[in-house]
Design an enzyme around this catalytic site. Structure first.
Site, PDB file in Angstrom:
ATOM      1  N   ARG B  58       4.838  62.024  23.078  1.00  0.00           N
ATOM      2  CA  ARG B  58       5.965  61.730  22.188  1.00  0.00           C
ATOM      3  C   ARG B  58       5.565  60.577  21.285  1.00  0.00           C
ATOM      4  NH1 ARG B  58      10.354  61.004  27.015  1.00  0.00           N
ATOM      5  NH2 ARG B  58      10.129  63.081  27.925  1.00  0.00           N
ATOM      6  N   ASP B  60       7.171  57.656  18.634  1.00  0.00           N
ATOM      7  CA  ASP B  60       8.447  56.977  18.395  1.00  0.00           C
ATOM      8  C   ASP B  60       9.003  57.224  16.999  1.00  0.00           C
ATOM      9  OD1 ASP B  60       8.976  55.803  20.767  1.00  0.00           O
ATOM     10  OD2 ASP B  60       7.972  53.915  20.304  1.00  0.00           O
ATOM     11  N   TYR B 118      -5.494  56.907  17.562  1.00  0.00           N
ATOM     12  CA  TYR B 118      -4.412  56.388  16.721  1.00  0.00           C
ATOM     13  C   TYR B 118      -5.000  55.454  15.670  1.00  0.00           C
ATOM     14  CZ  TYR B 118      -0.352  57.745  19.604  1.00  0.00           C
ATOM     15  OH  TYR B 118       0.635  58.445  20.254  1.00  0.00           O
ATOM     16  N   ARG B 205       0.824  49.452  19.483  1.00  0.00           N
ATOM     17  CA  ARG B 205       1.591  48.473  18.706  1.00  0.00           C
ATOM     18  C   ARG B 205       1.577  47.092  19.363  1.00  0.00           C
ATOM     19  NH1 ARG B 205       7.044  51.689  17.933  1.00  0.00           N
ATOM     20  NH2 ARG B 205       7.742  49.709  17.040  1.00  0.00           N
TER      21      ARG B 205
END
Lengths: 252, 252
Positions: B58, B60, B118, B205
């Protein structure tokens, strides 16, 4: 009186261009939101003074800028850096002031421009891009970049570009000098970068539209010279969409 | 029964993530628009069949993807290329299906993922960007890229990354292997590219947020090892905004 010069970046997607161009063609009575009046309203709040902001040239609805130049006159004594910061606070996030500085009293962003650089981006693959929507023209038929590069050479130099001027345009002198026209491809993005001493209305989008017809094999490679010499807009290719066009730089 | 594997690109700006994550935290009664249910609704229209789409993981709200992998099972006989085209017709333009193909019957986009890549983008200059809004994290204080590059080395390899896991996360095993962490700067964009065998919730993050504290001189360069070993989320830096994060690739 001070004469302030701004460098402006904008995402043109939601605006009716730098300034509404064709008042006679506006059918809605709703006032159009332009980049010019958005900046003028922000300046009005900051300076408590009505000013007129002049740009190097008007860009159409949907066209972006990474280095539009504009200037305005003011009695305000607010330092340039504070003015830049205040503008970026008041402006919506799709208009950004990259710099503000005092220019000479005679500086005029439109009349003094010596040359401009535009780029045009085409996403050339079989499916669109979520992250490039409103940022590039999605064109799914294969384009031969080499053919377009070879054909584009005839446009370099001083010519009458009437064939690539929007029909109905009232500008009389359609002679311009293209100093540079570079076509590159990286991944699935074909990029056109064009520098000229000035551009006619829709000239970049009509040149790219014609090159696209050559790149996809619809127009023969040698047709560009004939179209240029014909001075006939109807022989050139279609006007490609605004979303792929960026005003990169203005030189003085 | 067929098992279809999709490669998906999306602009996460307007979505409540791939799938609503924290039902207990949802205060509004309005159903949230997620990428998963948007794709499922389009598939329902095309296939006349209710399917469940499973992603590699998933993402965000606000997080983008250039290569999310998802799969679903169907009885339909529609060829993959037609399915891709139909999906791109029915989906809003911020979700694009890059490819659709038949996978083996046992393929599971989440359980079979071997590694993920990422990237995180920071716009590091004194004024924001109109064209990068919702695409990069605007950070105006100068960041020392060399300091961040040197510090980041201690994160490579197999470690317990609990210090960089969102507090309150219920995942028990917080050991992961970072295979690659590359920090580059081009113009005013600092880019972090991280590959790991898996990521904890908010791990990218929180790692970037901690490196930013080092890059701006708020945390000493040597602090990263202590933070990692502490397994204490409170010692790490803040979670940087979702808009700079992109899921680039999933490997199987």
């Amino acid at each position: 009186m001070r004469n302030i010069r701004l460098v402006v970046e904008y995402d043109g997607t939601k605006f009716a261009g730098w300034q509404s161009q064709h008042k006679s063609q506006v059918t809605s009575r709703k006032p159009q939101v332009t980049i010019q009046n958005t900046i003028e309203e922000a300046l009005h709040k900051i300076l408590q003074e009505k000013v007129k902001v002049i740009a190097s040239g008007r860009t159409d609805a949907g066209v972006h800028a990474l280095g539009q130049i504009a200037n305005f006159k003011t009695h305000s004594k607010i330092p340039c850096l504070n003015l830049q910061k205040a503008l970026n606070t008041y402006l919506p996030d799709d208009i950004v002031i990259m710099s503000a500085e005092d220019a000479g009293p005679d500086f005029h962003s439109r009349f003094d421009a010596k040359s401009k650089v535009y780029s045009y981006s085409i996403l050339n693959r079989t499916y669109p891009s979520a992250l490039l929507k409103n940022r590039a023209y999605f064109f799914s038929y294969p384009l031969n970049v080499k053919l377009m590069q070879e054909a584009s050479g005839v446009l370099l130099g001083r010519h009458n570009f009437k064939a690539f001027q929007a029909s109905g345009s009232t500008v009389k002198d359609s002679i311009r000098t293209i100093k540079r026209l570079r076509i590159t491809k990286e991944n699935n993005i074909i990029n056109f970068e064009i520098e000229a001493d000035g551009f006619l209305y829709n000239m970049v989008r009509n040149i790219v539209g014609t090159l696209v017809e050559i790149g996809r094999g619809k127009f023969p490679a040698g047709s560009l010279k004939k179209i240029l010499l014909s001075k006939n807009r109807r022989l050139a290719g279609p006007t490609v969409p605004a979303c792929g066009l960026y005003l990169l730089k203005v030189e003085y």
